[in-house]
Design a protein around this motif. Structure first.
Motif, PDB file in Angstrom:
ATOM      1  N   ASP A  11     -76.018-104.452 -71.321  1.00 39.83           N
ATOM      2  CA  ASP A  11     -76.606-103.373 -70.535  1.00 39.83           C
ATOM      3  C   ASP A  11     -76.713-103.761 -69.057  1.00 39.83           C
ATOM      4  N   VAL A  12     -75.600-104.220 -68.495  1.00 41.16           N
ATOM      5  CA  VAL A  12     -75.549-104.722 -67.117  1.00 41.16           C
ATOM      6  C   VAL A  12     -75.316-103.557 -66.158  1.00 41.16           C
ATOM      7  N   HIS A  13     -76.230-103.399 -65.196  1.00 43.27           N
ATOM      8  CA  HIS A  13     -76.148-102.331 -64.198  1.00 43.27           C
ATOM      9  C   HIS A  13     -76.052-102.959 -62.809  1.00 43.27           C
ATOM     10  N   VAL A  14     -75.161-102.411 -61.981  1.00 50.46           N
ATOM     11  CA  VAL A  14     -74.982-102.897 -60.615  1.00 50.46           C
ATOM     12  C   VAL A  14     -75.020-101.698 -59.673  1.00 50.46           C
ATOM     13  N   THR A  15     -75.832-101.784 -58.624  1.00 51.47           N
ATOM     14  CA  THR A  15     -75.890-100.714 -57.622  1.00 51.47           C
ATOM     15  C   THR A  15     -75.718-101.294 -56.224  1.00 51.47           C
ATOM     16  N   PHE A  16     -75.162-100.494 -55.350  1.00 53.44           N
ATOM     17  CA  PHE A  16     -74.947-100.866 -53.953  1.00 53.44           C
ATOM     18  C   PHE A  16     -75.729 -99.900 -53.081  1.00 53.44           C
ATOM     19  N   GLU A  17     -76.422-100.442 -52.086  1.00 52.74           N
ATOM     20  CA  GLU A  17     -77.168 -99.612 -51.136  1.00 52.74           C
ATOM     21  C   GLU A  17     -76.820-100.073 -49.732  1.00 52.74           C
ATOM     22  N   PRO A  18     -76.205 -99.269 -48.918  1.00 53.47           N
ATOM     23  CA  PRO A  18     -75.716 -97.937 -49.230  1.00 53.47           C
ATOM     24  C   PRO A  18     -74.530 -98.023 -50.192  1.00 53.47           C
ATOM     25  N   PRO A  19     -74.150 -96.904 -50.802  1.00 51.95           N
ATOM     26  CA  PRO A  19     -72.979 -96.921 -51.686  1.00 51.95           C
ATOM     27  C   PRO A  19     -71.749 -97.423 -50.932  1.00 51.95           C
ATOM     28  N   LEU A  20     -70.887 -98.158 -51.639  1.00 52.66           N
ATOM     29  CA  LEU A  20     -69.662 -98.663 -51.025  1.00 52.66           C
ATOM     30  C   LEU A  20     -68.813 -97.508 -50.517  1.00 52.66           C
ATOM     31  N   GLN A  21     -68.178 -97.726 -49.376  1.00 53.28           N
ATOM     32  CA  GLN A  21     -67.282 -96.730 -48.801  1.00 53.28           C
ATOM     33  C   GLN A  21     -65.944 -97.380 -48.502  1.00 53.28           C
ATOM     34  N   GLY A  22     -64.897 -96.617 -48.653  1.00 57.18           N
ATOM     35  CA  GLY A  22     -63.564 -97.091 -48.326  1.00 57.18           C
ATOM     36  C   GLY A  22     -62.953 -96.207 -47.263  1.00 57.18           C
ATOM     37  N   THR A  23     -61.770 -96.580 -46.808  1.00 54.25           N
ATOM     38  CA  THR A  23     -61.124 -95.820 -45.729  1.00 54.25           C
ATOM     39  C   THR A  23     -60.224 -94.711 -46.243  1.00 54.25           C
ATOM     40  N   GLY A  24     -59.896 -94.716 -47.522  1.00 53.65           N
ATOM     41  CA  GLY A  24     -58.998 -93.693 -48.060  1.00 53.65           C
ATOM     42  C   GLY A  24     -59.711 -92.768 -49.011  1.00 53.65           C
ATOM     43  N   ASP A  25     -58.965 -92.263 -49.981  1.00 54.40           N
ATOM     44  CA  ASP A  25     -59.505 -91.393 -51.023  1.00 54.40           C
ATOM     45  C   ASP A  25     -60.601 -92.151 -51.775  1.00 54.40           C
ATOM     46  N   SER A  26     -61.780 -91.554 -51.886  1.00 54.89           N
ATOM     47  CA  SER A  26     -62.929 -92.256 -52.470  1.00 54.89           C
ATOM     48  C   SER A  26     -62.998 -92.149 -53.993  1.00 54.89           C
ATOM     49  N   THR A  27     -62.051 -91.460 -54.634  1.00 53.76           N
ATOM     50  CA  THR A  27     -62.125 -91.212 -56.074  1.00 53.76           C
ATOM     51  C   THR A  27     -62.231 -92.510 -56.865  1.00 53.76           C
ATOM     52  N   TYR A  28     -61.343 -93.452 -56.607  1.00 53.91           N
ATOM     53  CA  TYR A  28     -61.335 -94.719 -57.348  1.00 53.91           C
ATOM     54  C   TYR A  28     -62.642 -95.485 -57.140  1.00 53.91           C
ATOM     55  N   LEU A  29     -63.047 -95.616 -55.895  1.00 57.90           N
ATOM     56  CA  LEU A  29     -64.260 -96.358 -55.573  1.00 57.90           C
ATOM     57  C   LEU A  29     -65.492 -95.691 -56.177  1.00 57.90           C
ATOM     58  N   ASP A  30     -65.544 -94.381 -56.155  1.00 62.35           N
ATOM     59  CA  ASP A  30     -66.653 -93.646 -56.770  1.00 62.35           C
ATOM     60  C   ASP A  30     -66.695 -93.895 -58.280  1.00 62.35           C
ATOM     61  N   GLN A  31     -65.527 -93.926 -58.921  1.00 62.34           N
ATOM     62  CA  GLN A  31     -65.465 -94.168 -60.365  1.00 62.34           C
ATOM     63  C   GLN A  31     -65.965 -95.571 -60.706  1.00 62.34           C
ATOM     64  N   VAL A  32     -65.571 -96.555 -59.918  1.00 65.59           N
ATOM     65  CA  VAL A  32     -66.020 -97.932 -60.144  1.00 65.59           C
ATOM     66  C   VAL A  32     -67.535 -98.014 -60.004  1.00 65.59           C
ATOM     67  N   GLN A  33     -68.064 -97.451 -58.923  1.00 74.51           N
ATOM     68  CA  GLN A  33     -69.509 -97.518 -58.701  1.00 74.51           C
ATOM     69  C   GLN A  33     -70.278 -96.783 -59.788  1.00 74.51           C
TER      70      GLN A  33
END
Length: 118
Positions: A11-33
């Motif tokens: 039950d391992v949970h990881v959060t980033f504050e602020p949420p990670l941002q990338g320079t391109g399409d955020s779909t992949y990064l959003d799915q990972v987060q």
């Protein structure tokens, strides 16, 4: 992300504050987060998971956030683990070179040893 402990983490949970941002399409990064936020069922001892976030020179040149608080929670063999929170400052990596540990000298020496054995 890695489990450096001697037992399975669940039950391992990881959060980033602020949420990670990338320079391109955020779909992949959003799915990972979202996957990390919702939790991993288990992570075996010595197991390491990693994802590519973006390309360093683009992150530094696009004005994205460079300082993140990363929080990790989970369950260990005797119950809940203490929440771990780390501050990751990407400025610490600016102009740094990434190189794998070890050297070709070690590879050559090992091949020499193996050749002698064979």
């Amino acid at each position: 992300m890695a489990n450096e402990g001697p037992s399975v983490a669940t039950d391992v949970h990881v959060t980033f504050e602020p949420p990670l941002q990338g320079t391109g399409d955020s779909t992949y990064l959003d799915q990972v987060q979202e996957r990390l936020r919702s939790g991993l069922g288990s992570l075996a001892p010595g197991r390491r998971l990693q994802w590519t976030v973006d390309v360093a020179h683009r992150v530094f040149s696009e004005g994205l956030p460079l300082v993140y608080a990363v929080s990790i929670t989970g369950e260990g063999p005797v119950g809940p683990m203490e929440r771990l929170t780390y501050v990751v400052d990407l400025n610490d990596l600016r102009n740094a070179a990434d190189s794998p540990s070890g050297s070709l000298h070690r590879v050559a020496e090992r091949l020499k040893e193996l050749t002698e054995v064979i």
